[in-house]
Design a protein around this motif. Structure first.
Motif, PDB file in Angstrom:
ATOM      1  N   THR A 147       0.810  -1.225   0.000  1.00 50.86           N
ATOM      2  CA  THR A 147       0.000   0.000   0.000  1.00 50.86           C
ATOM      3  C   THR A 147       0.843   1.275   0.000  1.00 50.86           C
ATOM      4  OG1 THR A 147      -0.313   0.346   2.387  1.00 50.86           O
ATOM      5  CG2 THR A 147      -1.772  -1.245   1.309  1.00 50.86           C
ATOM      6  N   ASP A 193      -2.093   5.638  -5.239  1.00 46.88           N
ATOM      7  CA  ASP A 193      -3.548   5.724  -5.355  1.00 46.88           C
ATOM      8  C   ASP A 193      -4.008   6.274  -6.693  1.00 46.88           C
ATOM      9  OD1 ASP A 193      -4.215   4.550  -2.994  1.00 46.88           O
ATOM     10  OD2 ASP A 193      -4.602   6.402  -1.892  1.00 46.88           O
ATOM     11  N   SER A 197      -6.737   3.508  -7.052  1.00 52.94           N
ATOM     12  CA  SER A 197      -8.118   3.976  -6.939  1.00 52.94           C
ATOM     13  C   SER A 197      -8.928   3.698  -8.194  1.00 52.94           C
ATOM     14  CB  SER A 197      -8.137   5.484  -6.639  1.00 52.94           C
ATOM     15  OG  SER A 197      -7.577   6.219  -7.717  1.00 52.94           O
ATOM     16  N   ARG A 198      -8.252   3.357  -9.286  1.00 51.04           N
ATOM     17  CA  ARG A 198      -8.942   3.075 -10.549  1.00 51.04           C
ATOM     18  C   ARG A 198      -9.076   1.580 -10.828  1.00 51.04           C
ATOM     19  NH1 ARG A 198      -8.345   7.550 -14.007  1.00 51.04           N
ATOM     20  NH2 ARG A 198      -9.590   6.372 -15.527  1.00 51.04           N
ATOM     21  N   PRO A 200     -10.652  -1.930 -10.549  1.00 52.75           N
ATOM     22  CA  PRO A 200     -12.015  -2.338 -10.165  1.00 52.75           C
ATOM     23  C   PRO A 200     -12.065  -2.759  -8.707  1.00 52.75           C
ATOM     24  CG  PRO A 200     -11.480  -3.201 -12.326  1.00 52.75           C
ATOM     25  CD  PRO A 200     -10.221  -2.568 -11.798  1.00 52.75           C
ATOM     26  N   GLU A 201     -13.008  -2.183  -7.964  1.00 51.25           N
ATOM     27  CA  GLU A 201     -13.060  -2.392  -6.523  1.00 51.25           C
ATOM     28  C   GLU A 201     -13.401  -3.834  -6.178  1.00 51.25           C
ATOM     29  OE1 GLU A 201     -15.093  -0.351  -2.563  1.00 51.25           O
ATOM     30  OE2 GLU A 201     -15.659   0.294  -4.582  1.00 51.25           O
ATOM     31  N   ILE A 202     -12.782  -4.311  -5.118  1.00 51.20           N
ATOM     32  CA  ILE A 202     -13.117  -5.627  -4.585  1.00 51.20           C
ATOM     33  C   ILE A 202     -14.562  -5.588  -4.133  1.00 51.20           C
ATOM     34  CG2 ILE A 202     -12.603  -7.273  -2.730  1.00 51.20           C
ATOM     35  CD1 ILE A 202      -9.723  -6.124  -2.818  1.00 51.20           C
ATOM     36  N   THR A 203     -15.324  -6.601  -4.458  1.00 52.39           N
ATOM     37  CA  THR A 203     -16.742  -6.594  -4.126  1.00 52.39           C
ATOM     38  C   THR A 203     -16.964  -6.881  -2.648  1.00 52.39           C
ATOM     39  OG1 THR A 203     -17.091  -8.961  -4.515  1.00 52.39           O
ATOM     40  CG2 THR A 203     -17.231  -7.497  -6.431  1.00 52.39           C
ATOM     41  N   HIS A 204     -18.160  -6.566  -2.215  1.00 56.93           N
ATOM     42  CA  HIS A 204     -18.533  -6.806  -0.830  1.00 56.93           C
ATOM     43  C   HIS A 204     -18.458  -8.297  -0.503  1.00 56.93           C
ATOM     44  CE1 HIS A 204     -20.424  -5.886   2.987  1.00 56.93           C
ATOM     45  NE2 HIS A 204     -21.325  -6.829   2.778  1.00 56.93           N
ATOM     46  N   ARG A 207     -14.906  -9.385  -0.037  1.00 58.87           N
ATOM     47  CA  ARG A 207     -14.375  -8.988   1.274  1.00 58.87           C
ATOM     48  C   ARG A 207     -14.897  -9.913   2.374  1.00 58.87           C
ATOM     49  NH1 ARG A 207     -15.081  -3.270  -0.460  1.00 58.87           N
ATOM     50  NH2 ARG A 207     -13.001  -2.392  -0.784  1.00 58.87           N
ATOM     51  N   ALA A 234     -16.235   0.864   3.541  1.00 57.87           N
ATOM     52  CA  ALA A 234     -16.726  -0.405   3.004  1.00 57.87           C
ATOM     53  C   ALA A 234     -16.144  -1.588   3.751  1.00 57.87           C
ATOM     54  CB  ALA A 234     -16.390  -0.497   1.513  1.00 57.87           C
ATOM     55  N   GLU A 235     -14.933  -1.441   4.249  1.00 58.19           N
ATOM     56  CA  GLU A 235     -14.307  -2.517   5.023  1.00 58.19           C
ATOM     57  C   GLU A 235     -14.878  -2.571   6.433  1.00 58.19           C
ATOM     58  OE1 GLU A 235      -9.984  -2.480   2.730  1.00 58.19           O
ATOM     59  OE2 GLU A 235     -10.393  -1.027   4.323  1.00 58.19           O
TER      60      GLU A 235
END
Length: 543
Positions: A147, A193, A197-198, A200-204, A207, A234-235
């Protein structure tokens, strides 16, 4: 402790190391429901609670281990993606990425966990976009370096609009070649970032699955609780659901992540009426301090130090959070009774953090808030250590990190460099909270204890800084009482004592009496049994 105990009762028999000064080692522990009710000699406990279910411990019993700095969700996520921790060359890194992508022809964006360092590779450098382009076939690929940094291929840079005209973000840097064109290396989180930040977000659901997989694995290491630094909303939601559904077995302190690219008041307002909300929650999930990245990383050569990084043109490291934003965040938290945990690796970053803490303390006493510095392993001064103790500041330290990064730092600064001075921190009176910074480093608390005692590092035969070793008792305390204090849980965890939660681990070695070789070998094996709230979460069920 007199009188009868009612409810579901368990009498655990064996060698029990309690971490309670009142009775350090006992032969019996009485448990009712999710709490310890009494400890002592078995016959006395039998008289207190006749008819209790008696169980012989599978090994030496110690309080459940707590990790003060563990990226639990990433542990689960990285068990599902390509992660490269050991590699000998840039060519090998790229070959492994290419082979992994070839098995996933429909994958678009790819994120690879990159836990290696430049000194690990034969070329003495990290891969760049040109290296990655040869094996990625035009698909966007980014290497996530804990990170902090990221390495993006040309397609990833293109999709994110990063080119020679893109300015460096505040607190980060886009590495460029002689012509000014980005090489693909994005230094420190604000720059990383730009790409991350671009992605594709990890889905719910991903997680949720990651949490389930991670906590099951961590229990095999004897970990019953953790502090997870740097969570986004979201986390946090994943943890809230796990608590509500009764699926959380890893007691967690979740630290919200500060967005230091925005003015402090703007960011704090975005948190809503509850704000940081340190301490809110229950025994399963509790909100912790606000996490702030103040500088970079030692292993990446970006920590903020008072000296100059070797082989640079006067580079002192990275100030990831502007000093004025940092001061405003700390002041607001202190005024509102919230805590702050500061990522500060280099001595200059530690000094800056303590300067701000000390200034804020004059108006709002900070000792009750348990402010902390994370890492702080590059030559913090003894004056700063004493100042930290006076202010009630805790240290979150990760011995397993030193196993991986200390050799490279010693090669840069010399073996006499005072790296990770745990002995000095402890002697100054600062509480040491043990952790791993996993999944980037070995996550077994027994491994952390071994490194803190042995001072052994990868790639060196001799210990580095043997005078900074801690004792066996201190090493165990780091992952029990010390980490419990860090997690605002010292009145319910970290010890086995009446009224405390029934969280324990059973080991095939005594971590205090075992010699270093025995401890090292034990760290490579699953623990015998892990119990959380009186329930077995790893190992053989109670017969």
């Amino acid at each position: 402790m007199a009188g009868r105990v009612t409810g579901d009762r368990l009498l655990l028999l064996g060698r029990i190391r309690t971490m309670d000064p009142a009775q350090p080692v006992v032969r019996g522990m009485l448990v009712a429901g999710d709490r310890v009710t009494a400890l002592g000699e078995p016959d006395r406990l039998r008289a207190m609670a006749p008819g209790s279910h008696e169980v012989e411990a599978a090994g030496v019993v110690v309080p459940g281990f707590l990790d003060s700095h563990l990226h639990t969700l990433v542990v689960g996520i990285e068990r599902r993606r390509l992660t490269i921790s050991e590699a000998s060359s840039v060519a090998e890194v790229c070959e492994r990425i290419g082979a992994w992508l070839a098995e996933r022809p429909d994958l678009d964006w790819a994120v690879v966990g990159a836990h290696f360092h430049a000194e690990d590779l034969a070329e003495g450098r990290l891969p760049d976009r040109h290296d990655l382009d040869k094996v990625t076939g035009g698909r966007p690929v980014v290497l996530d370096r804990r990170t902090h940094d990221a390495i993006a291929n040309t397609e990833a840079l293109r999709r994110c609009g990063i080119d020679a005209a893109t300015p460096d973000p505040v607190g980060g840097r886009i590495e460029r070649d002689a012509a000014g064109t980005p090489t693909g290396l994005l230094v420190e989180r604000p720059a990383a970032d730009l790409v991350m930040s671009r992605v594709p977000e990890i889905t719910h659901e991903e997680r949720r699955a990651a949490l389930a997989e991670a906590q099951a694995y961590l229990h095999t290491l004897g970990i019953t609780g953790a502090s997870e630094p740097g969570l986004v909303p979201a986390e946090m939601e994943v943890y809230a659901e796990a608590v509500a559904e009764g699926r959380l077995t890893l007691r967690t302190m979740g630290m919200p992540l500060a967005d230091t690219a925005r003015p402090a008041q703007e960011f704090l307002a975005s948190l809503g009426p509850d704000g940081v909300a340190t301490g809110r929650g229950d025994v399963w999930f509790r909100r912790g301090p606000l996490k702030i990245y103040l500088d970079g990383a030692g292993g990446f050569g970006t920590a903020l130090i008072s000296g100059v990084w070797p082989r640079t043109d006067g580079y002192h490291g990275n100030l990831t959070c502007p000093a004025d934003v940092f001061a405003d965040l700390v002041a607001d938290c202190a005024e509102n009774g919230n805590s702050v945990a500061v990522h500060a690796v280099g001595d200059a970053a530690v000094t800056l953090a303590l300067d701000v803490f000390e200034a804020v303390d004059r108006q709002w006493p900070v000792a009750p808030l348990r402010l902390s510095v994370m890492h702080a392993y590059l030559w913090p001064s003894r004056d700063d250590m004493r100042r930290a103790a006076r202010l009630g500041v805790l240290l979150s330290t990760q011995p397993a990190m030193q196993w991986r990064v200390a050799a490279g730092l010693a090669d840069k600064f010399g073996e006499e460099a005072r790296l990770a001075p745990l002995r000095d921190w402890a002697d100054a009176g600062v509480t040491l909270a043990g952790g791993s910074d996993g999944p980037d480093f070995p996550m077994s608390p027994l491994f952390g204890m071994w490194q803190a005692r042995s001072r052994q590092v990868r790639g060196h035969e001799r210990p580095l800084g043997a005078d900074q070793a801690v004792s066996a008792e201190e090493a165990l305390a780091m992952y029990t009482t010390g980490a419990a204090s860090y997690c605002f849980a010292d009145q319910e965890r970290g010890r086995l004592a009446p009224g405390f939660l029934a969280d324990w681990v059973e080991l095939d070695v005594d971590p205090v009496e075992a010699d270093l070789s025995e401890l090292y070998e034990a760290a490579g094996r699953p623990v015998l049994r892990t119990v959380v709230g009186g329930k077995v979460v790893h190992g053989k069920a109670f017969g």
